[in-house]
Design a protein around this motif. Structure first.
Motif, PDB file in Angstrom:
ATOM      1  N   GLU A 190     -30.068 -32.105  35.728  1.00 15.10           N
ATOM      2  CA  GLU A 190     -28.850 -32.288  36.508  1.00 15.10           C
ATOM      3  C   GLU A 190     -28.111 -30.958  36.629  1.00 15.10           C
ATOM      4  O   GLU A 190     -28.182 -30.114  35.738  1.00 15.10           O
ATOM      5  CB  GLU A 190     -27.973 -33.362  35.879  1.00 15.10           C
ATOM      6  N   TYR A 224     -29.272 -29.508  31.581  1.00 13.37           N
ATOM      7  CA  TYR A 224     -28.136 -29.404  32.489  1.00 13.37           C
ATOM      8  C   TYR A 224     -27.957 -27.939  32.888  1.00 13.37           C
ATOM      9  O   TYR A 224     -28.165 -27.037  32.081  1.00 13.37           O
ATOM     10  CB  TYR A 224     -26.865 -29.911  31.813  1.00 13.37           C
ATOM     11  N   VAL A 279     -22.139 -32.657  41.788  1.00  9.19           N
ATOM     12  CA  VAL A 279     -23.312 -32.824  40.941  1.00  9.19           C
ATOM     13  C   VAL A 279     -24.536 -33.029  41.826  1.00  9.19           C
ATOM     14  O   VAL A 279     -24.485 -33.737  42.836  1.00  9.19           O
ATOM     15  CB  VAL A 279     -23.144 -34.040  39.995  1.00  9.19           C
ATOM     16  N   TRP A 282     -21.355 -30.396  29.327  1.00  2.98           N
ATOM     17  CA  TRP A 282     -21.527 -31.277  30.489  1.00  2.98           C
ATOM     18  C   TRP A 282     -20.569 -32.475  30.378  1.00  2.98           C
ATOM     19  O   TRP A 282     -19.838 -32.775  31.327  1.00  2.98           O
ATOM     20  CB  TRP A 282     -22.984 -31.729  30.570  1.00  2.98           C
ATOM     21  N   VAL A 338     -26.090 -25.345  30.865  1.00  5.60           N
ATOM     22  CA  VAL A 338     -24.890 -26.044  30.395  1.00  5.60           C
ATOM     23  C   VAL A 338     -25.346 -26.929  29.239  1.00  5.60           C
ATOM     24  O   VAL A 338     -26.292 -27.711  29.379  1.00  5.60           O
ATOM     25  CB  VAL A 338     -24.271 -26.900  31.524  1.00  5.60           C
ATOM     26  N   LEU A 370     -24.492 -28.892  37.968  1.00  2.00           N
ATOM     27  CA  LEU A 370     -23.121 -28.788  38.456  1.00  2.00           C
ATOM     28  C   LEU A 370     -23.124 -27.767  39.587  1.00  2.00           C
ATOM     29  O   LEU A 370     -23.639 -26.653  39.415  1.00  2.00           O
ATOM     30  CB  LEU A 370     -22.181 -28.319  37.349  1.00  2.00           C
TER      31      LEU A 370
END
Length: 150
Positions: free
Chosen positions: A47, A3, A63, A143, A138, A49
């Motif tokens: 993924e 993340y 996202v 997350w 992250v 942010l």
């Protein structure tokens, strides 16, 4: 899967821009530490942010997902680009970018003030004083906490 948090100035590129484009290159990273993470650690499927910075409402807006691994940031070779770097070339690229795909906007922007106040996020680089990196990892628990704050 990992993340990440990617910072962007929404006047230049926002979560809404990404929603319209669906997939976009994440160019213009010009910090060596952030570049190294982007080049060496960010992988397809990770993924992200999307964090709006340098604006009236600073915070996490949406996202995205990485859909193309790091490749040379060719804007560094474009004399007309704000990201031009005379030390970078196709033969010896200095800067890299990835492609990200829009996943969703958050139901609300999560402001930096809320992130800083949350006890579970105190170790997150974003909330520490003086952290200016445009790309940062992250942790999985961070997350989950952030998405629960939504």
């Amino acid at each position: 899967m990992a993340y990440w948090l990617f910072k962007t100035e929404p006047d230049t590129f926002s979560i809404d821009t990404l929603r319209t484009q669906k997939v976009a290159c994440w160019e213009g990273v010009r910090n060596y530490q952030a570049r190294n993470m982007l080049r060496d650690d960010v992988k397809v499927g990770d993924e992200v942010l999307i964090y709006h910075s340098s604006c009236k409402q600073v915070g996490i807006a949406g996202v995205a997902k990485v859909v193309k691994a790091a490749y040379p940031d060719y804007f560094a070779w474009d004399l007309s680009s704000d990201y031009y770097d005379h030390r970078s070339s196709p033969e010896n690229p200095r800067w890299f970018m990835v492609d990200v795909e829009f996943c969703r906007t958050l139901t609300r922007l999560i402001p930096l003030s809320e992130l800083k106040a949350h006890p579970a996020l105190q170790a997150m680089p974003l909330v520490k004083r003086g952290n200016r990196l445009s790309i940062m990892p992250v942790m999985p628990d961070e997350w989950r906490t952030i998405l629960e704050m939504e």
